[in-house]
Design a protein around this motif. Structure first.
Motif, PDB file in Angstrom:
ATOM      1  N   GLU A 174       1.664   6.734  -0.651  1.00 34.31           N
ATOM      2  CA  GLU A 174       0.474   7.068   0.122  1.00 34.31           C
ATOM      3  C   GLU A 174      -0.493   5.894   0.072  1.00 34.31           C
ATOM      4  O   GLU A 174      -0.521   5.142  -0.908  1.00 34.31           O
ATOM      5  CB  GLU A 174      -0.182   8.341  -0.410  1.00 34.31           C
ATOM      6  N   ALA A 175      -1.254   5.747   1.126  1.00 36.64           N
ATOM      7  CA  ALA A 175      -2.232   4.668   1.211  1.00 36.64           C
ATOM      8  C   ALA A 175      -3.544   5.246   1.720  1.00 36.64           C
ATOM      9  O   ALA A 175      -3.620   5.718   2.859  1.00 36.64           O
ATOM     10  CB  ALA A 175      -1.739   3.564   2.145  1.00 36.64           C
ATOM     11  N   GLN A 176      -4.550   5.231   0.849  1.00 36.04           N
ATOM     12  CA  GLN A 176      -5.857   5.748   1.243  1.00 36.04           C
ATOM     13  C   GLN A 176      -6.929   5.216   0.291  1.00 36.04           C
ATOM     14  O   GLN A 176      -6.632   4.850  -0.850  1.00 36.04           O
ATOM     15  CB  GLN A 176      -5.869   7.284   1.231  1.00 36.04           C
ATOM     16  N   ASP A 177      -8.158   5.185   0.786  1.00 35.50           N
ATOM     17  CA  ASP A 177      -9.302   4.745  -0.018  1.00 35.50           C
ATOM     18  C   ASP A 177      -9.081   3.361  -0.621  1.00 35.50           C
ATOM     19  O   ASP A 177      -9.454   3.091  -1.771  1.00 35.50           O
ATOM     20  CB  ASP A 177      -9.610   5.756  -1.139  1.00 35.50           C
ATOM     21  N   GLY A 178      -8.436   2.482   0.144  1.00 34.39           N
ATOM     22  CA  GLY A 178      -8.274   1.112  -0.314  1.00 34.39           C
ATOM     23  C   GLY A 178      -7.179   0.888  -1.337  1.00 34.39           C
ATOM     24  O   GLY A 178      -7.032  -0.218  -1.863  1.00 34.39           O
ATOM     25  N   THR A 179      -6.388   1.916  -1.626  1.00 31.59           N
ATOM     26  CA  THR A 179      -5.319   1.794  -2.621  1.00 31.59           C
ATOM     27  C   THR A 179      -4.050   2.446  -2.104  1.00 31.59           C
ATOM     28  O   THR A 179      -4.091   3.511  -1.471  1.00 31.59           O
ATOM     29  CB  THR A 179      -5.722   2.457  -3.957  1.00 31.59           C
ATOM     30  N   ALA A 180      -2.924   1.821  -2.388  1.00 31.97           N
ATOM     31  CA  ALA A 180      -1.626   2.399  -2.048  1.00 31.97           C
ATOM     32  C   ALA A 180      -0.834   2.615  -3.339  1.00 31.97           C
ATOM     33  O   ALA A 180      -0.820   1.750  -4.220  1.00 31.97           O
ATOM     34  CB  ALA A 180      -0.849   1.497  -1.107  1.00 31.97           C
ATOM     35  N   ILE A 181      -0.204   3.768  -3.431  1.00 34.09           N
ATOM     36  CA  ILE A 181       0.640   4.094  -4.584  1.00 34.09           C
ATOM     37  C   ILE A 181       2.041   4.384  -4.063  1.00 34.09           C
ATOM     38  O   ILE A 181       2.219   5.246  -3.185  1.00 34.09           O
ATOM     39  CB  ILE A 181       0.097   5.305  -5.360  1.00 34.09           C
ATOM     40  N   ILE A 182       3.015   3.672  -4.582  1.00 41.44           N
ATOM     41  CA  ILE A 182       4.381   3.747  -4.067  1.00 41.44           C
ATOM     42  C   ILE A 182       5.347   4.017  -5.205  1.00 41.44           C
ATOM     43  O   ILE A 182       5.209   3.452  -6.308  1.00 41.44           O
ATOM     44  CB  ILE A 182       4.768   2.430  -3.354  1.00 41.44           C
ATOM     45  N   ARG A 183       6.327   4.841  -4.934  1.00 40.15           N
ATOM     46  CA  ARG A 183       7.368   5.170  -5.910  1.00 40.15           C
ATOM     47  C   ARG A 183       8.727   4.801  -5.330  1.00 40.15           C
ATOM     48  O   ARG A 183       9.071   5.186  -4.211  1.00 40.15           O
ATOM     49  CB  ARG A 183       7.334   6.679  -6.203  1.00 40.15           C
ATOM     50  N   MET A 184       9.493   4.034  -6.103  1.00 40.49           N
ATOM     51  CA  MET A 184      10.848   3.647  -5.724  1.00 40.49           C
ATOM     52  C   MET A 184      11.815   4.265  -6.733  1.00 40.49           C
ATOM     53  O   MET A 184      11.574   4.224  -7.942  1.00 40.49           O
ATOM     54  CB  MET A 184      11.002   2.125  -5.732  1.00 40.49           C
ATOM     55  N   GLU A 185      12.914   4.826  -6.241  1.00 40.16           N
ATOM     56  CA  GLU A 185      13.890   5.458  -7.125  1.00 40.16           C
ATOM     57  C   GLU A 185      15.301   5.045  -6.730  1.00 40.16           C
ATOM     58  O   GLU A 185      15.620   4.961  -5.535  1.00 40.16           O
ATOM     59  CB  GLU A 185      13.776   6.980  -7.067  1.00 40.16           C
TER      60      GLU A 185
END
Length: 215
Positions: free
Chosen positions: A109-120
């Motif tokens: 997800e990308a919001q509020d100036g930050t993106a958090i990504i999960r790779m599996e």
């Protein structure tokens, strides 16, 4: 000719039927041999990994510590990713160009100036946090050990589309191999009754085990 008795089929017809049946069983034996040669290693692999999957405590150990690093997405690549239809996936690709990530894109997800990504993936996982203003990415990678990789290859859930297709192919191959083997199993007329009893008993044991022991 005695009334009420059906005359036996001509010798030629009997021979023709016998030859056709014999040829059918010969083909079954031939293809059973061919498929066994192809399926041999796959059966060994999934048998061994199935046992390991059923006993995860046998090789249990401390998981390796995550590897942490940083990367910076070039400004042009960052701007291009932010315009993509799937921004988190595009950002994951951009980080992957700068750092060796483990796994395939799972969520983000990308919001509020930050993106958090999960790779599996079967070989490990990656967690990425990206500052969308600067393109700076904090990367945490957990590498899977050999037993975990074998578990994932058996399950196929995190092993990619090609590996899952390979599992499907092996499953179909084993089904065909089993069906041909069962045809040959039932072709032994002298043991047909015994073979049917063994089949029924095996089915009852499986159903009984499920009904009695599976919570």
């Amino acid at each position: 000719m005695t009334a009420g008795r059906v005359p036996p089929p001509p010798a030629k017809a009997r021979a023709s039927g016998g030859n056709a049946r014999g040829e059918f069983y010969r083909q079954c034996r031939r293809w059973h041999g061919y498929l066994s040669a192809v399926a041999f290693l796959a059966l060994i692999f999934f048998s061994v990994t199935g046992i390991l999957l059923n006993h995860p405590d046998w090789f249990a150990g401390e998981p390796p510590a995550p590897e942490r690093s940083t990367a910076v997405i070039p400004r042009e690549a960052l701007a291009s990713a932010m315009r993509a239809p799937d921004v988190p996936r595009a950002l994951a690709d951009a980080v992957g160009q700068q750092a060796g990530l483990r796994g395939a894109f799972a969520s983000g997800e990308a919001q509020d100036g930050t993106a958090i990504i999960r790779m599996e993936g079967a070989t490990g996982t990656s967690d990425v946090t990206i500052d969308l203003d600067t393109g700076r990415a904090e990367v945490s990678i957990e590498k899977a050990d050999a037993v975990t990789i074998l578990h994932e290859l058996h399950r196929g859930a995190k092993s990619g589309v090609v590996w899952r297709a390979l599992i499907d192919g092996v499953a179909v191959l084993v089904l065909v191999l089993s069906a041909i083997g069962y045809i040959l199993f039932l072709s032994l007329q002298s043991r047909l009754k015994t073979n049917l009893i063994l089949t029924g008993t095996s089915l009852l044991v499986l159903v009984g085990a499920f009904l009695i022991f599976v919570p």
